[in-house]
Design a protein around this motif. Structure first.
Motif, PDB file in Angstrom:
ATOM      1  N   ALA A  86      10.579  11.328  -3.636  1.00 27.94           N
ATOM      2  CA  ALA A  86      10.150  11.342  -5.037  1.00 27.94           C
ATOM      3  C   ALA A  86       8.758  10.753  -5.190  1.00 27.94           C
ATOM      4  O   ALA A  86       8.018  11.109  -6.118  1.00 27.94           O
ATOM      5  CB  ALA A  86      11.153  10.573  -5.896  1.00 27.94           C
ATOM      6  N   GLU A  87       8.382   9.863  -4.259  1.00 28.87           N
ATOM      7  CA  GLU A  87       7.049   9.252  -4.291  1.00 28.87           C
ATOM      8  C   GLU A  87       6.015  10.067  -3.525  1.00 28.87           C
ATOM      9  O   GLU A  87       4.869   9.631  -3.364  1.00 28.87           O
ATOM     10  CB  GLU A  87       7.131   7.832  -3.724  1.00 28.87           C
ATOM     11  N   GLY A  88       6.436  11.226  -3.023  1.00 25.54           N
ATOM     12  CA  GLY A  88       5.511  12.098  -2.305  1.00 25.54           C
ATOM     13  C   GLY A  88       5.307  11.744  -0.845  1.00 25.54           C
ATOM     14  O   GLY A  88       4.326  12.168  -0.225  1.00 25.54           O
ATOM     15  N   THR A  89       6.236  10.981  -0.265  1.00 25.97           N
ATOM     16  CA  THR A  89       6.125  10.535   1.122  1.00 25.97           C
ATOM     17  C   THR A  89       6.858  11.493   2.057  1.00 25.97           C
ATOM     18  O   THR A  89       7.994  11.884   1.788  1.00 25.97           O
ATOM     19  CB  THR A  89       6.719   9.125   1.283  1.00 25.97           C
ATOM     20  N   THR A  90       6.216  11.860   3.155  1.00 26.26           N
ATOM     21  CA  THR A  90       6.875  12.656   4.188  1.00 26.26           C
ATOM     22  C   THR A  90       7.903  11.796   4.905  1.00 26.26           C
ATOM     23  O   THR A  90       7.639  10.641   5.241  1.00 26.26           O
ATOM     24  CB  THR A  90       5.852  13.171   5.208  1.00 26.26           C
ATOM     25  N   LEU A  97       4.862  11.006  15.326  1.00 28.65           N
ATOM     26  CA  LEU A  97       3.530  10.755  14.770  1.00 28.65           C
ATOM     27  C   LEU A  97       2.793  12.063  14.505  1.00 28.65           C
ATOM     28  O   LEU A  97       2.103  12.202  13.488  1.00 28.65           O
ATOM     29  CB  LEU A  97       2.732   9.882  15.730  1.00 28.65           C
ATOM     30  N   ARG A  98       2.956  13.044  15.402  1.00 32.75           N
ATOM     31  CA  ARG A  98       2.320  14.350  15.181  1.00 32.75           C
ATOM     32  C   ARG A  98       2.862  15.014  13.920  1.00 32.75           C
ATOM     33  O   ARG A  98       2.113  15.593  13.133  1.00 32.75           O
ATOM     34  CB  ARG A  98       2.550  15.275  16.383  1.00 32.75           C
ATOM     35  N   VAL A  99       4.193  14.957  13.740  1.00 40.56           N
ATOM     36  CA  VAL A  99       4.807  15.582  12.567  1.00 40.56           C
ATOM     37  C   VAL A  99       4.343  14.891  11.290  1.00 40.56           C
ATOM     38  O   VAL A  99       3.978  15.552  10.306  1.00 40.56           O
ATOM     39  CB  VAL A  99       6.340  15.565  12.674  1.00 40.56           C
ATOM     40  N   LEU A 100       4.359  13.561  11.292  1.00 39.33           N
ATOM     41  CA  LEU A 100       3.908  12.824  10.108  1.00 39.33           C
ATOM     42  C   LEU A 100       2.459  13.168   9.780  1.00 39.33           C
ATOM     43  O   LEU A 100       2.108  13.371   8.610  1.00 39.33           O
ATOM     44  CB  LEU A 100       4.048  11.316  10.331  1.00 39.33           C
ATOM     45  N   ARG A 101       1.613  13.232  10.799  1.00 39.84           N
ATOM     46  CA  ARG A 101       0.202  13.535  10.577  1.00 39.84           C
ATOM     47  C   ARG A 101       0.022  14.970  10.075  1.00 39.84           C
ATOM     48  O   ARG A 101      -0.760  15.234   9.145  1.00 39.84           O
ATOM     49  CB  ARG A 101      -0.582  13.321  11.869  1.00 39.84           C
ATOM     50  N   ALA A 102       0.747  15.923  10.689  1.00 40.80           N
ATOM     51  CA  ALA A 102       0.629  17.321  10.267  1.00 40.80           C
ATOM     52  C   ALA A 102       1.079  17.504   8.821  1.00 40.80           C
ATOM     53  O   ALA A 102       0.437  18.227   8.049  1.00 40.80           O
ATOM     54  CB  ALA A 102       1.451  18.212  11.202  1.00 40.80           C
ATOM     55  N   GLN A 136       0.850  -1.187   0.000  1.00 43.46           N
ATOM     56  CA  GLN A 136       0.000   0.000   0.000  1.00 43.46           C
ATOM     57  C   GLN A 136       0.886   1.238   0.000  1.00 43.46           C
ATOM     58  O   GLN A 136       2.016   1.195   0.479  1.00 43.46           O
ATOM     59  CB  GLN A 136      -0.898   0.015   1.242  1.00 43.46           C
ATOM     60  N   PRO A 137       0.369   2.372  -0.497  1.00 39.26           N
ATOM     61  CA  PRO A 137       1.152   3.606  -0.460  1.00 39.26           C
ATOM     62  C   PRO A 137       1.464   4.019   0.976  1.00 39.26           C
ATOM     63  O   PRO A 137       0.671   3.788   1.886  1.00 39.26           O
ATOM     64  CB  PRO A 137       0.227   4.628  -1.144  1.00 39.26           C
ATOM     65  N   ILE A 138       2.627   4.612   1.185  1.00 37.36           N
ATOM     66  CA  ILE A 138       3.040   5.085   2.499  1.00 37.36           C
ATOM     67  C   ILE A 138       2.927   6.606   2.519  1.00 37.36           C
ATOM     68  O   ILE A 138       3.515   7.294   1.682  1.00 37.36           O
ATOM     69  CB  ILE A 138       4.479   4.644   2.808  1.00 37.36           C
ATOM     70  N   ASP A 139       2.163   7.141   3.466  1.00 36.38           N
ATOM     71  CA  ASP A 139       1.996   8.589   3.570  1.00 36.38           C
ATOM     72  C   ASP A 139       3.143   9.252   4.304  1.00 36.38           C
ATOM     73  O   ASP A 139       3.481  10.407   4.026  1.00 36.38           O
ATOM     74  CB  ASP A 139       0.675   8.911   4.283  1.00 36.38           C
ATOM     75  N   GLY A 140       3.732   8.556   5.269  1.00 35.88           N
ATOM     76  CA  GLY A 140       4.833   9.135   6.027  1.00 35.88           C
ATOM     77  C   GLY A 140       5.732   8.053   6.579  1.00 35.88           C
ATOM     78  O   GLY A 140       5.287   6.936   6.865  1.00 35.88           O
ATOM     79  N   CYS A 141       7.017   8.371   6.716  1.00 31.10           N
ATOM     80  CA  CYS A 141       8.001   7.393   7.171  1.00 31.10           C
ATOM     81  C   CYS A 141       8.935   8.051   8.181  1.00 31.10           C
ATOM     82  O   CYS A 141       9.485   9.126   7.923  1.00 31.10           O
ATOM     83  CB  CYS A 141       8.799   6.855   5.987  1.00 31.10           C
ATOM     84  N   ALA A 142       9.103   7.412   9.342  1.00 31.42           N
ATOM     85  CA  ALA A 142      10.066   7.855  10.350  1.00 31.42           C
ATOM     86  C   ALA A 142      11.226   6.869  10.348  1.00 31.42           C
ATOM     87  O   ALA A 142      11.015   5.665  10.479  1.00 31.42           O
ATOM     88  CB  ALA A 142       9.415   7.925  11.726  1.00 31.42           C
TER      89      ALA A 142
END
Length: 355
Positions: free
Chosen positions: A143-147, A311-316, A119-125
């Protein structure tokens, strides 16, 4: 009364459908119209209810945490803190996944996205050594638009969006002040134990430590870094070799994991005088060291705050919402036996659940 999308449409002189397209960054809207809608939003002070918008679209976010696959008390506490944050309101309408990668295999991180790419990943830490493979992974994610958020140890040469962690150079400087004051005026050598000098947090801590030692404690000579690679037995071995090779070691700075190995080596050496030991992260072992006097001070960071902040940063970033920089600043904590906080079963770093 709070402004609505109807108010924006009237102010900008456009339809509700156009306002919706601008708010959701859909194509097909002229630049002039986008500016008119954004000007209306700014003038009216409109604040979008992102949660409601996501619910209406039935959108779920997917956030991936990449951590090193090493067995340390600190990393176990960090994983537990991430799981706790994933069960709380910060992870509403989100799926949080933890992937672990062998730390001493520089190429293993390349495959982590393939293993979790269904599945696409919206954010990665990411918590990883600063290597070309990690930098390439971050470039690929961007490049894939992931934070991308770096966690604990930074990747300043890569295009990451945010760093979550303490100021490691300041932490190293703090450690040097504590160690220098505990050691007193007796000249001698200082052993420095790190996880790996490929890790940016270790590099920054070492730089800060050496700066202060040279400036304020010139009678103390810091020795070359001992790399324990988060391995207890290896750390004990290299520390013992250092103590055997140098007859005037008066202090040890444990900049990364490995305090148990260091303490084992010191006990086996049977040194008559107490060595000053300053370590990082408040775990069950460093707590015990503070209590029995084998460790003089611990530089700590709250793992609960780290997990929630990431998690807050990824969500924001996913919601295109502003960050509260003050809330996301991870504080450096100094713990000695006299201010040791109450013990917890999870052995987290300094407990600040409200952070």
């Amino acid at each position: 009364m709070r402004p609505t999308v109807n108010d924006i449409a009237r102010e900008a002189g456009v339809s509700l459908a156009t306002v919706d397209r601008v708010l959701n960054e859909r194509p097909g809207v002229r630049d002039k119209t986008i500016r008119a809608v954004n000007d209306a939003i700014a003038k009216l002070g409109y604040v979008r209810n992102v949660a409601a918008a996501n619910l209406a679209r039935q959108r779920r976010y997917r956030f991936l945490f990449i951590l090193p696959a090493v067995e340390t008390q600190f990393l176990r506490a960090l994983q537990a803190a991430i799981h706790d944050a994933a069960r709380g309101p910060l992870a509403e309408a989100s799926d949080v996944v933890i992937a672990t990668v062998p730390q001493r295999d520089p190429h293993a991180i390349v495959t982590v996205l393939d293993d979790h790419g269904d599945q696409p990943i919206d954010g990665c830490a990411i918590m990883a050594h600063e290597t070309p493979d990690v930098r390439d992974l971050i470039i690929r994610l961007k490049a894939e638009g992931t934070t991308v958020v770096t966690l604990i140890t930074d990747q300043p040469r890569a295009p990451r969006d945010h760093f979550v962690g303490i100021d490691n150079r300041a932490a190293g400087r703090t450690a040097a002040v504590l160690l220098g004051r505990f050691a007193g005026q007796k000249p001698g050598k200082v052993a420095v134990v790190v996880s790996s000098m490929l890790a940016r947090d270790m590099v920054d801590r070492r730089l800060g430590f050496d700066e202060v030692l040279a400036e304020r404690f010139p009678h103390l000579q810091s020795l070359p870094s001992l790399e324990g690679h988060d391995d207890r037995d290896l750390t004990a071995q290299i520390t013992a070799a250092c103590l055997a090779a140098h007859d005037n070691v008066v202090a040890i700075y444990v900049a990364g994991a490995g305090t148990r190995g260091v303490n084992e080596a010191v006990r086996r050496a049977g040194l008559p005088d107490h060595l000053v030991v300053v370590a990082h992260e408040l775990t069950a072992h460093t707590r015990g060291g503070l209590e029995d006097g084998s460790i003089d001070a611990v530089i700590a960071q709250d793992v609960g705050h780290l997990a929630r902040s990431a998690l807050r940063v990824l969500r924001a970033k996913a919601d295109r919402a502003p960050l509260d920089e003050g809330q996301e600043q991870i504080r450096i904590e100094i713990v000695i036996r006299e201010n040791l906080p109450p013990s917890t079963d999870s052995a987290l770093s300094t407990p600040q659940a409200a952070a």
